[in-house]
Design a protein around this motif. Structure first.
Motif, PDB file in Angstrom:
ATOM      1  N   ALA A   1       0.853  -1.189   0.000  1.00  6.69           N
ATOM      2  CA  ALA A   1       0.000   0.000   0.000  1.00  6.69           C
ATOM      3  C   ALA A   1       0.888   1.238   0.000  1.00  6.69           C
ATOM      4  O   ALA A   1       1.849   1.315   0.753  1.00  6.69           O
ATOM      5  CB  ALA A   1      -0.923   0.004   1.207  1.00  6.69           C
ATOM      6  N   ALA A   2       0.565   2.171  -0.868  1.00  3.21           N
ATOM      7  CA  ALA A   2       1.317   3.421  -0.961  1.00  3.21           C
ATOM      8  C   ALA A   2       0.354   4.589  -0.821  1.00  3.21           C
ATOM      9  O   ALA A   2      -0.818   4.502  -1.196  1.00  3.21           O
ATOM     10  CB  ALA A   2       2.056   3.499  -2.296  1.00  3.21           C
ATOM     11  N   SER A   3       0.872   5.653  -0.298  1.00  3.63           N
ATOM     12  CA  SER A   3       0.077   6.859  -0.101  1.00  3.63           C
ATOM     13  C   SER A   3      -0.535   7.327  -1.410  1.00  3.63           C
ATOM     14  O   SER A   3       0.138   7.349  -2.448  1.00  3.63           O
ATOM     15  CB  SER A   3       0.965   7.954   0.474  1.00  3.63           C
ATOM     16  N   LEU A   4      -1.793   7.685  -1.373  1.00  7.54           N
ATOM     17  CA  LEU A   4      -2.433   8.256  -2.565  1.00  7.54           C
ATOM     18  C   LEU A   4      -1.713   9.513  -2.997  1.00  7.54           C
ATOM     19  O   LEU A   4      -1.618   9.813  -4.183  1.00  7.54           O
ATOM     20  CB  LEU A   4      -3.898   8.554  -2.304  1.00  7.54           C
ATOM     21  N   ARG A   5      -1.205  10.240  -2.028  1.00  5.14           N
ATOM     22  CA  ARG A   5      -0.459  11.467  -2.342  1.00  5.14           C
ATOM     23  C   ARG A   5       0.767  11.125  -3.184  1.00  5.14           C
ATOM     24  O   ARG A   5       1.066  11.780  -4.166  1.00  5.14           O
ATOM     25  CB  ARG A   5      -0.026  12.153  -1.042  1.00  5.14           C
ATOM     26  N   ALA A   6       1.490  10.054  -2.817  1.00  8.17           N
ATOM     27  CA  ALA A   6       2.680   9.640  -3.565  1.00  8.17           C
ATOM     28  C   ALA A   6       2.298   9.077  -4.930  1.00  8.17           C
ATOM     29  O   ALA A   6       2.974   9.323  -5.925  1.00  8.17           O
ATOM     30  CB  ALA A   6       3.464   8.589  -2.769  1.00  8.17           C
ATOM     31  N   ARG A   7       1.207   8.325  -4.992  1.00  8.93           N
ATOM     32  CA  ARG A   7       0.775   7.715  -6.259  1.00  8.93           C
ATOM     33  C   ARG A   7       0.293   8.770  -7.252  1.00  8.93           C
ATOM     34  O   ARG A   7       0.417   8.591  -8.456  1.00  8.93           O
ATOM     35  CB  ARG A   7      -0.346   6.726  -6.022  1.00  8.93           C
TER      36      ARG A   7
END
Length: 93
Positions: free
Chosen positions: A85-91
């Motif tokens: 899982a990765a931050s939506l902000r980073a994606r």
């Protein structure tokens, strides 16, 4: 001068902080409960969107008290099984 003394201001500041915390703590508890439910609902919805095995996570990070409350909200997503899982902000950047 006609202003309040430093001691008076300190007393008022402390009283305002106590009142803020009295109101903010129940809000934080409700946010934690809602975050769990929201993450589960979005994850469930993802399964029908060709994202089987994907998951959506909501984390609340405690921070300095402010106008947004006692915590900051972070959304993370793993679109497929085995993916971290990765931050939506980073994606999204």
């Amino acid at each position: 001068g006609g202003g309040a003394s430093r001691d008076d201001l300190k007393v008022r500041e402390e009283a305002a902080e106590r009142e803020y915390l009295k109101l903010a703590r129940p809000l934080s508890q409700a946010r934690r409960k809602a975050a769990t439910t929201f993450g589960a609902e979005v994850t469930r919805t993802m399964q029908g969107l060709s994202m089987e095995g994907g998951r959506f996570e909501v984390s609340l990070q405690e921070g300095a008290p402010g106008v947004q409350g006692l915590e900051q909200c972070e959304y993370s997503v793993a679109a497929h099984p085995g993916e971290s899982a990765a931050s939506l902000r980073a994606r999204s950047s």
